[in-house]
Design a protein around this motif. Structure first.
Motif, PDB file in Angstrom:
ATOM      1  N   GLY A 263    -103.796  21.291  11.928  1.00 48.61           N
ATOM      2  CA  GLY A 263    -102.942  21.433  10.748  1.00 48.61           C
ATOM      3  C   GLY A 263    -101.467  21.368  11.112  1.00 48.61           C
ATOM      4  N   MET A 264    -101.113  22.051  12.226  1.00 46.36           N
ATOM      5  CA  MET A 264     -99.722  22.020  12.681  1.00 46.36           C
ATOM      6  C   MET A 264     -99.314  20.599  13.060  1.00 46.36           C
ATOM      7  SD  MET A 264     -99.195  25.272  15.151  1.00 46.36           S
ATOM      8  CE  MET A 264     -99.936  26.852  14.800  1.00 46.36           C
ATOM      9  N   ARG A 265    -100.210  19.915  13.753  1.00 43.85           N
ATOM     10  CA  ARG A 265     -99.918  18.548  14.175  1.00 43.85           C
ATOM     11  C   ARG A 265     -99.693  17.673  12.937  1.00 43.85           C
ATOM     12  NH1 ARG A 265    -104.350  16.382  17.647  1.00 43.85           N
ATOM     13  NH2 ARG A 265    -103.365  17.578  19.301  1.00 43.85           N
ATOM     14  N   THR A 266    -100.542  17.844  11.935  1.00 42.16           N
ATOM     15  CA  THR A 266    -100.415  17.074  10.695  1.00 42.16           C
ATOM     16  C   THR A 266     -99.075  17.373  10.018  1.00 42.16           C
ATOM     17  OG1 THR A 266    -102.812  17.137  10.435  1.00 42.16           O
ATOM     18  CG2 THR A 266    -101.538  16.581   8.495  1.00 42.16           C
ATOM     19  N   ASP A 267     -98.679  18.658  10.021  1.00 43.27           N
ATOM     20  CA  ASP A 267     -97.386  19.034   9.437  1.00 43.27           C
ATOM     21  C   ASP A 267     -96.211  18.485  10.253  1.00 43.27           C
ATOM     22  OD1 ASP A 267     -98.679  20.449   7.486  1.00 43.27           O
ATOM     23  OD2 ASP A 267     -98.296  22.439   8.363  1.00 43.27           O
ATOM     24  N   MET A 268     -96.362  18.528  11.580  1.00 42.04           N
ATOM     25  CA  MET A 268     -95.250  18.193  12.460  1.00 42.04           C
ATOM     26  C   MET A 268     -95.039  16.678  12.606  1.00 42.04           C
ATOM     27  SD  MET A 268     -93.870  21.019  13.233  1.00 42.04           S
ATOM     28  CE  MET A 268     -92.776  20.740  14.606  1.00 42.04           C
ATOM     29  N   GLU A 269     -96.100  15.892  12.468  1.00 38.67           N
ATOM     30  CA  GLU A 269     -95.961  14.451  12.716  1.00 38.67           C
ATOM     31  C   GLU A 269     -94.892  13.788  11.845  1.00 38.67           C
ATOM     32  OE1 GLU A 269     -99.922  12.832  12.693  1.00 38.67           O
ATOM     33  OE2 GLU A 269    -100.167  13.206  14.839  1.00 38.67           O
ATOM     34  N   PRO A 270     -94.880  14.034  10.513  1.00 40.45           N
ATOM     35  CA  PRO A 270     -93.819  13.399   9.711  1.00 40.45           C
ATOM     36  C   PRO A 270     -92.423  13.889  10.120  1.00 40.45           C
ATOM     37  CG  PRO A 270     -95.458  14.468   8.284  1.00 40.45           C
ATOM     38  CD  PRO A 270     -95.809  14.784   9.701  1.00 40.45           C
ATOM     39  N   ARG A 271     -92.334  15.185  10.446  1.00 39.16           N
ATOM     40  CA  ARG A 271     -91.034  15.728  10.863  1.00 39.16           C
ATOM     41  C   ARG A 271     -90.603  15.099  12.178  1.00 39.16           C
ATOM     42  NH1 ARG A 271     -92.348  22.008  10.268  1.00 39.16           N
ATOM     43  NH2 ARG A 271     -90.134  22.453  10.365  1.00 39.16           N
ATOM     44  N   LEU A 272     -91.554  14.975  13.092  1.00 37.98           N
ATOM     45  CA  LEU A 272     -91.268  14.351  14.384  1.00 37.98           C
ATOM     46  C   LEU A 272     -90.835  12.897  14.173  1.00 37.98           C
ATOM     47  CD1 LEU A 272     -91.268  14.638  17.463  1.00 37.98           C
ATOM     48  CD2 LEU A 272     -93.659  13.930  17.449  1.00 37.98           C
ATOM     49  N   ALA A 273     -91.533  12.200  13.287  1.00 34.35           N
ATOM     50  CA  ALA A 273     -91.185  10.805  12.995  1.00 34.35           C
ATOM     51  C   ALA A 273     -89.759  10.726  12.452  1.00 34.35           C
ATOM     52  CB  ALA A 273     -92.177  10.205  12.005  1.00 34.35           C
ATOM     53  N   ARG A 274     -89.393  11.658  11.552  1.00 38.91           N
ATOM     54  CA  ARG A 274     -88.032  11.668  10.994  1.00 38.91           C
ATOM     55  C   ARG A 274     -86.995  11.919  12.091  1.00 38.91           C
ATOM     56  NH1 ARG A 274     -90.494  14.342   6.707  1.00 38.91           N
ATOM     57  NH2 ARG A 274     -89.729  16.393   7.332  1.00 38.91           N
ATOM     58  N   VAL A 275     -87.317  12.866  12.979  1.00 33.89           N
ATOM     59  CA  VAL A 275     -86.397  13.164  14.087  1.00 33.89           C
ATOM     60  C   VAL A 275     -86.233  11.927  14.974  1.00 33.89           C
ATOM     61  CG1 VAL A 275     -86.138  14.500  16.216  1.00 33.89           C
ATOM     62  CG2 VAL A 275     -86.782  15.650  14.090  1.00 33.89           C
ATOM     63  N   GLU A 276     -87.351  11.247  15.266  1.00 34.21           N
ATOM     64  CA  GLU A 276     -87.281  10.045  16.104  1.00 34.21           C
ATOM     65  C   GLU A 276     -86.474   8.942  15.418  1.00 34.21           C
ATOM     66  OE1 GLU A 276     -91.391   9.279  16.937  1.00 34.21           O
ATOM     67  OE2 GLU A 276     -91.401  10.599  18.688  1.00 34.21           O
ATOM     68  N   GLU A 277     -86.684   8.782  14.093  1.00 35.42           N
ATOM     69  CA  GLU A 277     -85.901   7.791  13.337  1.00 35.42           C
ATOM     70  C   GLU A 277     -84.423   8.134  13.386  1.00 35.42           C
ATOM     71  OE1 GLU A 277     -87.182   7.269   9.251  1.00 35.42           O
ATOM     72  OE2 GLU A 277     -89.276   7.086   9.914  1.00 35.42           O
ATOM     73  N   GLY A 278     -84.131   9.420  13.171  1.00 38.16           N
ATOM     74  CA  GLY A 278     -82.736   9.872  13.224  1.00 38.16           C
ATOM     75  C   GLY A 278     -82.128   9.611  14.584  1.00 38.16           C
ATOM     76  N   GLY A 279     -82.896   9.876  15.626  1.00 35.89           N
ATOM     77  CA  GLY A 279     -82.425   9.622  16.995  1.00 35.89           C
ATOM     78  C   GLY A 279     -82.151   8.143  17.220  1.00 35.89           C
ATOM     79  N   ALA A 280     -83.056   7.299  16.732  1.00 30.06           N
ATOM     80  CA  ALA A 280     -82.872   5.851  16.886  1.00 30.06           C
ATOM     81  C   ALA A 280     -81.632   5.395  16.127  1.00 30.06           C
ATOM     82  CB  ALA A 280     -84.111   5.111  16.383  1.00 30.06           C
TER      83      ALA A 280
ATOM     84  N   ARG B  13     -78.604   6.492  18.064  1.00 28.97           N
ATOM     85  CA  ARG B  13     -78.411   5.638  19.236  1.00 28.97           C
ATOM     86  C   ARG B  13     -77.778   4.320  18.830  1.00 28.97           C
ATOM     87  NH1 ARG B  13     -82.975   8.042  20.973  1.00 28.97           N
ATOM     88  NH2 ARG B  13     -84.368   6.500  20.053  1.00 28.97           N
ATOM     89  N   ALA B  14     -78.285   3.725  17.744  1.00 29.61           N
ATOM     90  CA  ALA B  14     -77.739   2.450  17.263  1.00 29.61           C
ATOM     91  C   ALA B  14     -76.277   2.619  16.874  1.00 29.61           C
ATOM     92  CB  ALA B  14     -78.553   1.934  16.080  1.00 29.61           C
ATOM     93  N   GLN B  15     -75.956   3.726  16.189  1.00 29.23           N
ATOM     94  CA  GLN B  15     -74.565   3.965  15.792  1.00 29.23           C
ATOM     95  C   GLN B  15     -73.673   4.146  17.014  1.00 29.23           C
ATOM     96  OE1 GLN B  15     -74.863   7.358  13.213  1.00 29.23           O
ATOM     97  NE2 GLN B  15     -75.272   6.126  11.395  1.00 29.23           N
ATOM     98  N   LEU B  16     -74.178   4.865  18.017  1.00 26.89           N
ATOM     99  CA  LEU B  16     -73.386   5.087  19.222  1.00 26.89           C
ATOM    100  C   LEU B  16     -73.141   3.779  19.955  1.00 26.89           C
ATOM    101  CD1 LEU B  16     -74.874   8.405  20.615  1.00 26.89           C
ATOM    102  CD2 LEU B  16     -72.542   8.032  19.803  1.00 26.89           C
ATOM    103  N   GLU B  17     -74.155   2.900  19.953  1.00 29.44           N
ATOM    104  CA  GLU B  17     -73.997   1.615  20.639  1.00 29.44           C
ATOM    105  C   GLU B  17     -72.966   0.747  19.934  1.00 29.44           C
ATOM    106  OE1 GLU B  17     -77.926  -0.011  20.940  1.00 29.44           O
ATOM    107  OE2 GLU B  17     -78.561   1.529  22.353  1.00 29.44           O
TER     108      GLU B  17
END
Length: 120
Positions: A27-44, A47-51
């Protein structure tokens, strides 16, 4: 020699607890996956903005170039003003010289006229 009932109950309880924990973790994994995906998108995105973002050093160089261009524009404007002043001064000197030449021409005409009168 089977397993004593107390041990059997403890094993069943452990198995049950493990299933519950597994379910909670899932259940935690199911809850965390979309949040993790958002964090990864934000990070990407970051990174693109910094470049693509202009570095402070590049901004400093650009600011310096703008400052030099402004100074150059000021110098050119001043030089153009000086040139206009010079042209005006020259024009007035030419006008003065023309006036003087005209007066000298009139004086010369008078002298010629006097000479003619004397000669006649």
């Amino acid at each position: 020699g089977g397993v004593p009932p107390v041990v059997e109950q403890k094993l069943e309880k452990l198995e049950s607890d493990r299933a519950i924990l597994r379910s909670e973790v899932e259940g935690m994994r199911t809850d965390m996956e979309p949040r993790l995906a958002r964090v990864e998108e934000g990070g990407a995105t970051l990174r693109a903005q910094l470049e693509t973002r202009t570095s402070e050093a590049e901004l400093s160089v650009l600011r310096e170039q703008v400052q030099q261009a402004r100074h150059e524009a000021t110098r050119v404007t001043r030089a153009a003003g000086d040139a206009v002043d010079g042209i005006e001064a020259l024009s007035s000197r030419v006008a003065g010289a023309e006036g003087q030449a005209s007066r000298q021409g009139e004086d010369l005409s008078r002298v010629h006229g006097m000479v003619r009168e004397v000669v006649q």
